[in-house]
Design a protein around this motif. Sequence first.
Motif, mmCIF file in Angstrom:
data_model
loop_
_atom_site.group_PDB
_atom_site.id
_atom_site.type_symbol
_atom_site.label_atom_id
_atom_site.label_comp_id
_atom_site.label_asym_id
_atom_site.label_seq_id
_atom_site.Cartn_x
_atom_site.Cartn_y
_atom_site.Cartn_z
ATOM 1 N N ALA A 47 0.633 -1.232 -0.070
ATOM 2 C CA ALA A 47 -0.007 -0.013 0.018
ATOM 3 C C ALA A 47 0.819 1.150 -0.106
ATOM 4 C CB ALA A 47 -0.943 -0.055 1.223
ATOM 5 N N PHE A 48 1.879 1.421 0.820
ATOM 6 C CA PHE A 48 2.697 2.460 0.806
ATOM 7 C C PHE A 48 3.596 2.615 -0.284
ATOM 8 C CE2 PHE A 48 1.102 2.618 5.316
ATOM 9 C CZ PHE A 48 0.718 3.750 5.485
ATOM 10 N N ARG A 49 4.114 1.511 -0.696
ATOM 11 C CA ARG A 49 4.895 1.659 -1.960
ATOM 12 C C ARG A 49 4.272 2.132 -3.036
ATOM 13 N NH1 ARG A 49 6.927 -2.795 -3.881
ATOM 14 N NH2 ARG A 49 5.761 -4.193 -2.470
ATOM 15 N N VAL A 78 2.298 6.585 -6.733
ATOM 16 C CA VAL A 78 1.396 7.478 -7.465
ATOM 17 C C VAL A 78 1.314 8.920 -7.139
ATOM 18 C CG1 VAL A 78 -1.268 7.793 -7.164
ATOM 19 C CG2 VAL A 78 -0.277 5.595 -7.289
ATOM 20 N N ALA A 79 1.820 9.056 -5.871
ATOM 21 C CA ALA A 79 2.130 10.524 -5.575
ATOM 22 C C ALA A 79 3.130 11.316 -6.280
ATOM 23 C CB ALA A 79 2.396 10.516 -3.915
ATOM 24 N N ILE A 107 -6.826 8.411 -4.194
ATOM 25 C CA ILE A 107 -8.048 7.429 -3.674
ATOM 26 C C ILE A 107 -7.629 6.155 -4.410
ATOM 27 C CG2 ILE A 107 -9.775 8.166 -4.872
ATOM 28 C CD1 ILE A 107 -10.123 6.294 -1.626
ATOM 29 N N PHE A 108 -7.395 5.229 -3.607
ATOM 30 C CA PHE A 108 -7.404 3.577 -4.019
ATOM 31 C C PHE A 108 -7.380 2.661 -2.971
ATOM 32 C CE2 PHE A 108 -2.913 4.706 -2.703
ATOM 33 C CZ PHE A 108 -2.452 3.428 -2.207
ATOM 34 N N SER A 109 -7.402 1.557 -3.223
ATOM 35 C CA SER A 109 -7.769 0.048 -2.311
ATOM 36 C C SER A 109 -6.658 -0.653 -2.564
ATOM 37 C CB SER A 109 -9.014 -0.364 -2.810
ATOM 38 O OG SER A 109 -8.945 -1.678 -1.718
ATOM 39 N N PRO A 110 -5.677 -0.651 -1.574
ATOM 40 C CA PRO A 110 -4.620 -1.666 -1.821
ATOM 41 C C PRO A 110 -4.970 -3.176 -1.736
ATOM 42 C CG PRO A 110 -3.990 0.048 0.045
ATOM 43 C CD PRO A 110 -5.553 0.165 -0.403
ATOM 44 N N LEU A 111 -5.869 -3.407 -1.034
ATOM 45 C CA LEU A 111 -6.364 -4.714 -0.760
ATOM 46 C C LEU A 111 -6.963 -5.170 -2.287
ATOM 47 C CD1 LEU A 111 -6.805 -7.307 0.751
ATOM 48 C CD2 LEU A 111 -9.236 -6.395 1.567
ATOM 49 N N SER A 112 -7.875 -4.322 -2.983
ATOM 50 C CA SER A 112 -8.577 -4.589 -4.280
ATOM 51 C C SER A 112 -7.264 -4.873 -5.245
ATOM 52 C CB SER A 112 -9.108 -3.563 -4.682
ATOM 53 O OG SER A 112 -9.856 -3.836 -5.957
#
Length: 408
Positions: free
Chosen positions: A54-56, A61-62, A71-76
């Motif tokens: 998620a953080f990588r 993206v940033a 806005i995103f879902s790391p799990l998805s």
Amino acid sequence: MPHIYLCLLLAGLCAFAHCHHTLDHKEDHDHSPLAEGDRDLPSVKIVQGNADFAFRFYHHVASETAEKNIIFSPLSISAALAILSLGAQNTTLSQLLLGLGFNQSDTSEQEIHEGFHHLLHMLNLPNAEIKLSIGNALFTNDQVKLVKKFLDDAKHFYEADVLPTNFMNPAVAESQINGYIKNKTNGKLDDVVQGLDPEAVMIIVNYIYMTAFWKNPFNYLHTSEGDFYVDDQTTVKVPMMNKDSRFETYRDNILSCEVVKLPYKGDVSAFFILPDQGKMKQVENALSKDVLLKWMKLLALPRFTISSNYVLQEMLRKMNITEVFTNRADLSGITGKPELKVSKASHKAVLDVNERGTEAAAVSFGSDKKGPNAPSSVLLKFDRPFFFFMWAPEDWVMLFMGKIVNPL
């Protein structure tokens, strides 16, 4: 060359969320949350890998969208790629798993898929106070025979719906897939898949839909127009939700930011991180999965709805997931033949935060184609860019994360 289309979509955050999941098939009848004695279960390793991913992913993206909402879902995203890995071999497989944050010397493929299986069961438990649903689907070319083991594993570990699709008629196929996604995300995501290639072999879809109500909701009567300072030159008027209450907060003097925890009814919490003036980049660069402490303050938060749409190929390539997008890809575990690659991977997300709570949804898809201090009473006003994280603290699962640069 035949191709796979990865569809990773996220639909909304206001009061409801959605998720789903599916080597060796072991029956799993224990759907209870992790207890202290269960910390060695594979799902714990999945959570750790997911947080790292998620953080990588966020930092990549940033770096590409410095002045935009995120806005995103790391799990998805990770769940969709994990399904794809069921059919990957050799370097293609190792790149996928390492990119997702899994070291095969520490976590076997079996443990990874069993971990997702257990995690999805825990997250999909019915709860009267919070609705969280996660799911997967494989839209398969009805003219192409896929390897039985790949399909069986996808059904078992990720509970994936396998739906034969006529890709030779792209309009009909798009209607079928978009209808499925719209239904699963309660209408939050519509017309996600467009421009399908008739030679597509499969579309992998992961969806997440969540609806959660604040444990202590904001009063609509206290919402009033306020200024939000996007940057030194830009100020916008936004509906500012106000609440005179005590919150769990943490002041990070080293990073120059405030961290506020807002709990929902049920087992999900939202964390909002407000950098001091001029410290946005400093805080953003330091973001990691270890930021979590408690403080008590007063809060003013803007009401907002944002959405994002990402083409994932370049982001994933920066995370060393490269071969799967080239003619060197080895996805022979899907069709039994090596001529298969991922031609498109995308992720769409929508987030709605209001006085009552949050609603969120996400979809990910892809396709293959041949070829502590004492409590204080300080006004904490989110009137400038800030970060947010949404997770299930009981299981430490990162559901959604992002950055608000402009609420409008």
